[in-house]
Design an enzyme around this catalytic site. Sequence first.
Site, short mmCIF file in Angstrom:
data_model
loop_
_atom_site.label_atom_id
_atom_site.label_comp_id
_atom_site.label_asym_id
_atom_site.label_seq_id
_atom_site.Cartn_x
_atom_site.Cartn_y
_atom_site.Cartn_z
N LYS A 81 0.86 -1.18 0.00
CA LYS A 81 0.00 0.00 0.00
C LYS A 81 0.90 1.23 0.00
CE LYS A 81 -4.46 0.94 0.22
NZ LYS A 81 -5.56 0.21 -0.40
N GLY A 174 -21.65 5.92 3.60
CA GLY A 174 -20.73 6.28 2.52
C GLY A 174 -21.34 5.92 1.17
N GLY A 176 -20.15 6.75 -2.04
CA GLY A 176 -19.22 7.07 -3.12
C GLY A 176 -19.34 6.01 -4.22
N VAL A 178 -18.51 3.01 -4.48
CA VAL A 178 -18.98 1.67 -4.10
C VAL A 178 -20.36 1.72 -3.43
CG1 VAL A 178 -18.46 -0.39 -2.72
CG2 VAL A 178 -16.61 0.85 -3.83
#
Length: 352
Positions: A81, A174, A176, A178
């Site tokens: 990452k 959330g 967004g 997804v």
Amino acid sequence: MSCFSSPDYDDHEHVSFFRDPAAKLSAIVAIHSTAPFGISGGGCRMWPYRSDDDALRDVLRLSRAMSYKLALCDMPAGGAKCVVIGDSRTDKTEALLLALGRMVERLGGKFIIAEDVGTTEADMRVIARETRYVVGKQTDTGPATAYGVFLGLKEGVRHALGRDLDGLTVAVQGLGGVGRRLCGHLKKAGAKLVVADTNRAAVDAVVAEHGARAVAPEQILSEAVDVLAPCALGAVLDDGSVPRLACKVIAGAANNQLAEERHASAIASRGILFVPDFILNAGGVIGASQEGRTLGGGGEGPTYDESVAFRDTERVAALVRQALERAKREALTPNEAAIRMAKEKIAERKRG
Ligand code: NAD
């Protein structure tokens, strides 16, 4: 800042700290493992971390989870990452992205960068001017991720409640790339939606499209619902939120929803099923892997085929089922069972 003695340091193979003052870039790359393929992959998160310690903690945890995800999905790479310290809305410049590309290039192909929170497909195309070790230039992974979360969420509901989604209420945190698409799948399956986002426009769009009920962001985790789907950021399940949970199943897209591993036990002891996030959200890497297959070949890669990504993402359901069955058989939390499955797979891959 401590690294080797950090509780999140899991014998990571390589951790690099990069700074380019001219480009105002401060970034950390954590490679959890490249074995046995010699490469690792993971997204690049740009976030205004409150401290360097927070950034290091995040990159160590995210890269480890990436190793688990890639191993369980039989992807030929270890987990890594990258985190960039900064606000993507105000601090992201072309110079910063090009410096990021040079940073990836310096790692010589050991790390393949992709998009994550705070970075986009367009950013990956800028980064690609400095390095070929980048995927996600032409792939919006949101649809495949949302589809995988939906399939895994259904498995969780079947396991915990012995029924399908028709008539159940799902809270989505959330909305967004997804979360918004997950709402579409859930609505089609007959679920009622309760939603929250800190972005008012995102909420309005889902309310208009799916007739969802909107609640304030600080309320969504404690809504009395059948299923809670955290699709915003990680570490939302902590000492503050777990006692207030009023759902039966938790199944969402956000990486590292548990603030610490011990919160998996706290959730289980409240009789709530937590479906491991690193399995649920694997549709993104499964989809992006179409581009990854051409890495090093010099080309732009094949055109992303969403139907192939969706077909390949169906394995998320089987992995969730395996983890839940193993958890039951061995008296583990589903998270512990999924980590065991991943570690066994990693050890098997290393043995060759
Ligand atoms: P996104 O940035 O498009 O959406 C996140 C949404 O969450 C935004 O609309 C934001 O306003 C909202 N949000 C932020 N803080 C909030 C809060 N406190 N309460 C309510 N809403 C809040 O990200 P995405 O691509 O939809 O991904 C969602 C999550 O899934 C992220 O944690 C990401 O790491 C994870 N994930 C995404 C993918 C992918 O393919 N996109 C793959 C794996 C994991």
